[in-house]
Structure formats: C-alpha cells, structure tokens
Scaffold this active site. Structure first.
Site, short mmCIF file in Angstrom:
data_model
loop_
_atom_site.label_atom_id
_atom_site.label_comp_id
_atom_site.label_asym_id
_atom_site.label_seq_id
_atom_site.Cartn_x
_atom_site.Cartn_y
_atom_site.Cartn_z
CG ASP A 31 -15.47 -64.45 44.25
OD1 ASP A 31 -14.71 -65.23 43.65
OD2 ASP A 31 -15.90 -63.40 43.73
CB SER A 32 -11.25 -63.02 43.97
OG SER A 32 -12.21 -62.71 42.97
CB CYS A 78 -13.72 -68.04 43.52
SG CYS A 78 -12.38 -67.30 42.58
CD GLU A 108 -14.49 -57.24 43.06
OE1 GLU A 108 -14.37 -56.55 44.09
OE2 GLU A 108 -15.01 -58.38 43.07
CB CYS A 111 -15.28 -65.85 35.92
SG CYS A 111 -14.99 -64.52 37.12
CG HIS A 148 -16.42 -61.26 39.46
ND1 HIS A 148 -15.71 -62.18 40.18
CD2 HIS A 148 -16.28 -60.08 40.12
CE1 HIS A 148 -15.15 -61.59 41.23
NE2 HIS A 148 -15.48 -60.31 41.21
N1 DGL Z 1 -14.92 -64.82 40.65
C1 DGL Z 1 -13.76 -65.48 40.26
C2 DGL Z 1 -13.91 -66.74 39.48
O1 DGL Z 1 -14.95 -67.36 39.55
C3 DGL Z 1 -12.43 -64.84 40.28
C4 DGL Z 1 -12.22 -63.65 39.47
C5 DGL Z 1 -10.88 -63.01 39.75
O2 DGL Z 1 -10.68 -62.57 40.87
O3 DGL Z 1 -10.05 -62.97 38.83
O4 DGL Z 1 -13.03 -67.15 38.79
#
Ligand code: DGL
Length: 278
Positions: free
Chosen positions: A19-20, A82, A165, A197, A199
């Site tokens: 993931d990011s 992600c 984060e 997302c 997160h």
């Molecule tokens: N966790 C991510 C997603 O599912 C990316 C969030 C990001 O880095 O902008 O989209």
C-alpha cells in the site's frame, strides 16, 4: 512442468501485500484472519504517501519498485491493498508479473460500488475515496457497470490519509475532516457509504459517529481476502501448515521517515510483529 516437491515449496512461500502506507494493514487483517497459516509480507510506502494526488505514472513507478522488492523476497502472490494504486497500476503490474516468467497472481481492489448498489434501500450511495481513485478511468468504468441504477455521490478526502499515517485515528483534525467529507453525502441522502480507500477503515468509528446508525458502511477488505483465497486455491498455492494451529509469520517493511512509524504500525496491526525500517 513443476515437480510436486517444487509445488509444495512454492505454496509455502509468503504473500506480498502493498500500500502507499499503513492503510493496507486494514486488508492485511482480513487476510490474516481468513488465511492464518499464510506467511505475510507487508510493504508500507509511507515515504511516498499519499498516492491520492500523484500521477498514474508516478504511482506505477512506485508499484514496480515495491513489487520487485516483494518478488525478490519470494512472494507467491501479490495483493495491491490500495484502491488508488490498483486504479493507476494494476494493468501494468499484471502485464509485467502475471504472465509467463513470473506467473504471479495479482489481486487488486476497487471501491465497493456493486455491493453498495445492492445494499442501498433508497438508491443513493456515497463513495469516500482519494481524488486519484475518483478521477481514474477504472472508477468511471465501475460506475458505468454498477452505478447506472443508483445515484452515486463521490467525495475525495484530501488530508485524511495523512492523519491516519500519523496514527491520528481520533484527533480533532480527523473528526473535522470526516465531518466535512461526510456532510455532502448525508445532504444528498446517501443511506450507504463505501470506504473506497484502505486507510479509512481505521477511522470507521469516527465515520459511524458522523453518519449515524441508519447508514450502512461498506469496506472491501473481507472480499479481497476471499478473492485471494480463491485464487490461491485454484492454483493449489495455499500454505500446507505442519500442524493445525501454526500461524503464518507477518513481517512489515516501511520506508517512513517519521519517528513514530514503528509505533503506528504496531498500533494499527494490534499484535507483535517484525517491522523493518528501510
Ligand atoms: N490506501 C490507499 C487507497 O486505498 C491510498 C491512499 C493514498 O495514499 O492516497 O486508495
């Protein structure tokens, strides 16, 4: 032709999850719960988060670098945990790694518009996601396929990934952003909200508090874990544990430069784990 002994070894190789940043840990939890024997390697690209406002070319470059790292560690499958990276890079990743040569199954994820369209009672659904996901061609195709008979209200959530984060799951800023981003969905009468997302499941309690008990919230993590299980089963790639209660080891890598990086991963994962700083 793969010999049975080689096949056994391949099945016992780990699964890579990327993931990011730390968001994909929400998916990792579902994978670990469904497939507890599987060794899991997680890569948090936190130094480059958020992906949501990067170009598709930049995200694809990051994904290749991470995929190479995980494939170098011998993963038998790769989960792009992600939505933003899936939208930007999944085709390129599959072209490179799923064909002859590597032959690695790659599982991506997209906002759960289809389940939401099935779940809504009043025909109005909301999607919380990154700007990158919402403006992608993949998301447009998703709406075209499953969003035709419902009203879909989308909301890009700038700044929310950064809060998560930092491990701020309950801070004033997190509450303010969640309130700001849920307001338009509620104003349009959405009765079902998609967490688009990975997160966002970490701030689900804050979202629930904001939208109330009558709004259904949909997260894709469990569906991704099931899809992974199906793909591994089909290729006879599920780990063969030596004994029934054997737990797969879970290891993390992060390139975050934040002093709290390890603590945030520990807190989000909620159990002891091996975490390496890159
Ligand atoms: N966790 C991510 C997603 O599912 C990316 C969030 C990001 O880095 O902008 O989209």
């Amino acid at each position: 032709m793969i010999e049975p002994s080689q096949k056994f070894n391949l099945a016992n190789q780990p699964i890579g999850v990327m993931d990011s940043g730390v968001g994909g840990i929400s998916v990792l939890k579902h994978i670990h719960a469904l497939l507890p024997h599987e060794p899991l390697l997680y890569f948090a690209d936190s130094q480059h988060a958020p992906y949501g406002n990067k170009t598709a070319v930049e995200i694809t470059q990051r994904c290749f670098e991470i995929a190479d790292f995980l494939i170098g560690k011998g993963v038998k499958a790769l989960v792009v945990a992600c939505n933003t990276a899936t939208a930007a890079a999944i085709d390129a990743l599959r072209d490179q790694y799923s064909g002859p040569g590597f032959n690695i199954p790659i599982i991506g994820m997209e906002p759960a518009v289809k389940p939401a369209a099935e779940a809504t009672r009043n025909g109005i659904i909301g999607v919380l996601a990154t700007v990158g996901t919402l403006k992608s061609a993949q998301f447009a195709a998703l709406l075209e396929s499953y969003g035709r008979n419902v009203e879909v209200i989308t909301q890009g959530c700038i700044g929310l990934v950064e809060c998560i984060e930092r491990g701020e799951l309950n801070s004033e800023e997190t509450h303010t952003l969640v309130r700001q981003y849920c307001a338009p969905l509620l104003a349009h009468g959405a009765d079902t909200i998609v967490l688009g997302c990975t997160h966002y499941p970490f701030v689900r309690p804050v979202i629930e508090q904001q939208v109330g008990a009558n709004v259904v919230i949909i997260d894709t993590g469990a569906a991704v874990a099931k899809q992974l299980q199906k793909r591994l089963l089909k290729r006879d790639l599920l780990t063969q544990p030596l004994y029934a209660h054997q737990k797969g080891e879970v290891s993390f890598w992060t390139n975050s430069k934040a002093p709290t990086a390890l603590q945030v991963i520990h807190e989000l994962w909620g159990a002891t784990a091996q975490i390496s700083l890159l």
